[in-house]
Design a protein around this motif. Sequence first.
Motif, PDB file in Angstrom:
ATOM      1  N   UNK A  89      12.027  27.168 -43.837  1.00 20.98           N
ATOM      2  CA  UNK A  89      12.146  25.800 -44.333  1.00 20.98           C
ATOM      3  C   UNK A  89      12.626  24.936 -43.180  1.00 20.98           C
ATOM      4  N   UNK A  90      11.907  23.856 -42.891  1.00 24.02           N
ATOM      5  CA  UNK A  90      12.244  22.981 -41.769  1.00 24.02           C
ATOM      6  C   UNK A  90      12.407  21.555 -42.269  1.00 24.02           C
ATOM      7  N   UNK A  91      13.532  20.945 -41.918  1.00 24.47           N
ATOM      8  CA  UNK A  91      13.758  19.529 -42.195  1.00 24.47           C
ATOM      9  C   UNK A  91      13.275  18.791 -40.949  1.00 24.47           C
ATOM     10  N   UNK A  92      12.042  18.329 -40.965  1.00 27.11           N
ATOM     11  CA  UNK A  92      11.396  17.787 -39.772  1.00 27.11           C
ATOM     12  C   UNK A  92      12.103  16.562 -39.186  1.00 27.11           C
ATOM     13  N   UNK A  93      12.529  15.587 -39.983  1.00 28.59           N
ATOM     14  CA  UNK A  93      13.239  14.456 -39.375  1.00 28.59           C
ATOM     15  C   UNK A  93      14.518  14.881 -38.642  1.00 28.59           C
ATOM     16  N   UNK A  94      15.241  15.835 -39.208  1.00 28.14           N
ATOM     17  CA  UNK A  94      16.474  16.303 -38.573  1.00 28.14           C
ATOM     18  C   UNK A  94      16.138  17.112 -37.319  1.00 28.14           C
ATOM     19  N   UNK A  95      15.099  17.931 -37.384  1.00 25.99           N
ATOM     20  CA  UNK A  95      14.673  18.705 -36.215  1.00 25.99           C
ATOM     21  C   UNK A  95      14.257  17.769 -35.078  1.00 25.99           C
ATOM     22  N   UNK A  96      13.524  16.730 -35.409  1.00 23.46           N
ATOM     23  CA  UNK A  96      13.113  15.753 -34.391  1.00 23.46           C
ATOM     24  C   UNK A  96      14.323  15.049 -33.785  1.00 23.46           C
ATOM     25  N   UNK A  97      15.277  14.674 -34.624  1.00 22.54           N
ATOM     26  CA  UNK A  97      16.482  14.002 -34.136  1.00 22.54           C
ATOM     27  C   UNK A  97      17.302  14.912 -33.223  1.00 22.54           C
ATOM     28  N   UNK A  98      17.212  16.236 -33.443  1.00 22.88           N
ATOM     29  CA  UNK A  98      17.924  17.205 -32.601  1.00 22.88           C
ATOM     30  C   UNK A  98      17.166  17.476 -31.303  1.00 22.88           C
ATOM     31  N   UNK A  99      15.995  16.834 -31.150  1.00 21.60           N
ATOM     32  CA  UNK A  99      15.235  16.992 -29.917  1.00 21.60           C
ATOM     33  C   UNK A  99      14.308  18.191 -29.901  1.00 21.60           C
ATOM     34  N   UNK A 100      14.074  18.790 -31.062  1.00 24.43           N
ATOM     35  CA  UNK A 100      13.198  19.953 -31.114  1.00 24.43           C
ATOM     36  C   UNK A 100      11.737  19.535 -31.109  1.00 24.43           C
ATOM     37  N   UNK A 101      10.942  20.250 -30.366  1.00 22.29           N
ATOM     38  CA  UNK A 101       9.495  20.073 -30.342  1.00 22.29           C
ATOM     39  C   UNK A 101       8.911  21.357 -30.924  1.00 22.29           C
ATOM     40  N   UNK A 102       8.751  21.389 -32.226  1.00 24.69           N
ATOM     41  CA  UNK A 102       8.346  22.609 -32.914  1.00 24.69           C
ATOM     42  C   UNK A 102       6.845  22.832 -32.799  1.00 24.69           C
ATOM     43  N   UNK A 103       6.483  24.062 -32.563  1.00 28.66           N
ATOM     44  CA  UNK A 103       5.089  24.461 -32.432  1.00 28.66           C
ATOM     45  C   UNK A 103       4.361  24.206 -33.755  1.00 28.66           C
ATOM     46  N   UNK A 104       3.192  23.597 -33.708  1.00 24.03           N
ATOM     47  CA  UNK A 104       2.423  23.365 -34.941  1.00 24.03           C
ATOM     48  C   UNK A 104       2.133  24.649 -35.718  1.00 24.03           C
ATOM     49  N   UNK A 105       2.023  25.782 -35.022  1.00 25.10           N
ATOM     50  CA  UNK A 105       1.793  27.056 -35.717  1.00 25.10           C
ATOM     51  C   UNK A 105       3.003  27.428 -36.564  1.00 25.10           C
ATOM     52  N   UNK A 106       4.205  27.174 -36.037  1.00 29.71           N
ATOM     53  CA  UNK A 106       5.417  27.433 -36.808  1.00 29.71           C
ATOM     54  C   UNK A 106       5.467  26.521 -38.023  1.00 29.71           C
ATOM     55  N   UNK A 107       5.151  25.251 -37.819  1.00 32.50           N
ATOM     56  CA  UNK A 107       5.178  24.301 -38.932  1.00 32.50           C
ATOM     57  C   UNK A 107       4.143  24.656 -39.998  1.00 32.50           C
ATOM     58  N   UNK A 108       2.996  25.201 -39.570  1.00 33.96           N
ATOM     59  CA  UNK A 108       1.970  25.608 -40.527  1.00 33.96           C
ATOM     60  C   UNK A 108       2.449  26.768 -41.404  1.00 33.96           C
ATOM     61  N   UNK A 109       3.321  27.593 -40.859  1.00 36.94           N
ATOM     62  CA  UNK A 109       3.862  28.729 -41.615  1.00 36.94           C
ATOM     63  C   UNK A 109       5.070  28.336 -42.464  1.00 36.94           C
TER      64      UNK A 109
END
Length: 114
Positions: A89-109
């Motif tokens: 489970x990923x909270x994308x706005x919070x991840x972005x604010x933390x400076x994370x650049x998450x792989x689209x493959x991870x987000x797809x899963x």
Amino acid sequence: LSALQSERVQGLPLAVLCADYKDDGDLATWLSQKKVLVLYVAPGLSKQLDGIRGVCAAKTVVSVTPERDFVERGLVAGIVLKGDRPRILVNLPVANAAGLDLDPKLLALSEVIR
């Protein structure tokens, strides 16, 4: 987690440290002193979550948890159960604010909170 102490992640050493939560100021000091990049937030800290979330945001520390509610309330990510199966489970706005650049493959899963 301490069994992972001698492991490496993408070539970088992994150190597992444990600490009891006392208050937000103590947490902020501990994160700085220990140079923590990722904080595991254990179940049972629901009442302290707003403060923990604020400290993590201020220090740009990635917060992870096994609690769905904690991710929905502002932690970065979790491995949570959906039925009897684990889900990322990923909270994308919070991840972005933390400076994370998450792989689209991870987000797809993952189940993504937008």
